[in-house]
Design an enzyme around this catalytic site. Structure first.
Site, mmCIF file in Angstrom:
data_model
loop_
_atom_site.group_PDB
_atom_site.id
_atom_site.type_symbol
_atom_site.label_atom_id
_atom_site.label_comp_id
_atom_site.label_asym_id
_atom_site.label_seq_id
_atom_site.Cartn_x
_atom_site.Cartn_y
_atom_site.Cartn_z
ATOM 1 C CG ASP A 63 -2.078 0.958 1.096
ATOM 2 O OD1 ASP A 63 -3.234 0.493 1.048
ATOM 3 O OD2 ASP A 63 -1.834 2.182 1.034
ATOM 4 C CB ILE A 64 0.799 4.270 -2.154
ATOM 5 C CG1 ILE A 64 1.888 5.175 -2.689
ATOM 6 C CG2 ILE A 64 -0.473 5.043 -1.854
ATOM 7 C CD1 ILE A 64 1.582 5.745 -4.075
ATOM 8 C CG ASN A 69 -12.252 -0.901 3.902
ATOM 9 O OD1 ASN A 69 -12.704 -1.290 4.967
ATOM 10 N ND2 ASN A 69 -11.059 -0.345 3.796
ATOM 11 C CG HIS A 117 -8.624 -3.204 -2.435
ATOM 12 N ND1 HIS A 117 -9.588 -2.515 -3.128
ATOM 13 C CD2 HIS A 117 -8.431 -2.523 -1.284
ATOM 14 C CE1 HIS A 117 -9.961 -1.449 -2.443
ATOM 15 N NE2 HIS A 117 -9.285 -1.437 -1.303
ATOM 16 C CG HIS A 156 -6.811 -3.057 3.072
ATOM 17 N ND1 HIS A 156 -6.074 -1.906 2.890
ATOM 18 C CD2 HIS A 156 -8.037 -2.805 2.540
ATOM 19 C CE1 HIS A 156 -6.827 -0.995 2.278
ATOM 20 N NE2 HIS A 156 -8.021 -1.513 2.056
HETATM 21 P P1 5GP Z 1 -9.743 1.227 0.321
HETATM 22 O O1 5GP Z 1 -9.843 2.544 1.042
HETATM 23 O O2 5GP Z 1 -10.450 1.293 -1.013
HETATM 24 O O3 5GP Z 1 -10.155 0.041 1.152
HETATM 25 O O4 5GP Z 1 -8.205 0.992 0.045
HETATM 26 C C1 5GP Z 1 -7.514 1.559 -1.021
HETATM 27 C C2 5GP Z 1 -6.060 1.546 -0.661
HETATM 28 O O5 5GP Z 1 -5.318 1.796 -1.830
HETATM 29 C C3 5GP Z 1 -5.661 2.619 0.366
HETATM 30 O O6 5GP Z 1 -5.113 1.998 1.522
HETATM 31 C C4 5GP Z 1 -4.631 3.461 -0.389
HETATM 32 O O7 5GP Z 1 -3.571 3.902 0.425
HETATM 33 C C5 5GP Z 1 -4.161 2.532 -1.487
HETATM 34 N N1 5GP Z 1 -3.731 3.210 -2.700
HETATM 35 C C6 5GP Z 1 -4.363 4.239 -3.333
HETATM 36 N N2 5GP Z 1 -3.685 4.594 -4.433
HETATM 37 C C7 5GP Z 1 -2.607 3.757 -4.507
HETATM 38 C C8 5GP Z 1 -1.524 3.638 -5.439
HETATM 39 O O8 5GP Z 1 -1.416 4.354 -6.432
HETATM 40 N N3 5GP Z 1 -0.599 2.673 -5.177
HETATM 41 C C9 5GP Z 1 -0.682 1.850 -4.094
HETATM 42 N N4 5GP Z 1 0.293 0.936 -3.920
HETATM 43 N N5 5GP Z 1 -1.687 1.936 -3.195
HETATM 44 C C10 5GP Z 1 -2.633 2.884 -3.405
#
Ligand code: 5GP
Ligand code: ZN
Length: 115
Positions: A30-31, A88, A101, A103
């Site tokens: 994760d970034i 999520n 995805h 986590h």
């Molecule tokens: P969500 O909030 O949809 O459950 O998780 C999305 C995740 O994607 C977040 O934890 C966010 O930090 C990660 N994320 C968003 N953009 C990027 C990206 O460009 N590269 C990577 N490696 N992770 C990302």
């Protein structure tokens, strides 16, 4: 899906710190990590959420995704230390990227309930 961030990562159009990859799934860091180790496991095929996967594809897609994630858990040492998996889905859960995805978080004490 052409305008999906994680489809672009799966296609190699946007770089990512990959931990495991095969023909069906990809695991990358994760970034914006919320724990010392924070992995994201995605199927290469686009679905916004697990409930959108057709019944006939469910077993192979989620089985392939979990296999990829487990290989990455072992490669990163989380299998030894313990970890939490989070998915999520939708607005109220705070999903920000509309591509399924999982986590995987670890490397520190994880409070329960998560809040
Ligand atoms: P969500 O909030 O949809 O459950 O998780 C999305 C995740 O994607 C977040 O934890 C966010 O930090 C990660 N994320 C968003 N953009 C990027 C990206 O460009 N590269 C990577 N490696 N992770 C990302
Ligand atoms: Zn996608």
């Amino acid at each position: 899906m052409s305008d999906c961030l994680f489809c672009k990562i799966a296609a190699g159009e946007i770089p990512a710190d990959k931990v495991y990859e095969d023909d069906r799934a990809l695991v990358f860091r994760d970034i914006s990590p919320q724990a010392p180790t924070h992995l994201l496991a995605i199927p290469k095929k686009h679905y916004a959420a697990a409930h959108e996967i057709p019944q006939g594809e469910m077993g192979a897609l989620l089985g392939g995704l979990m296999n990829a994630l487990c290989q990455a858990l072992k490669a990163s040492g989380l299998d030894k230390d313990g970890y939490r998996l989070v998915v999520n889905s939708g607005d109220s859960a705070g999903q920000t990227v509309g591509h399924l995805h999982i986590h995987a978080l670890g490397g520190r004490e994880l409070a329960w309930p998560p809040g």
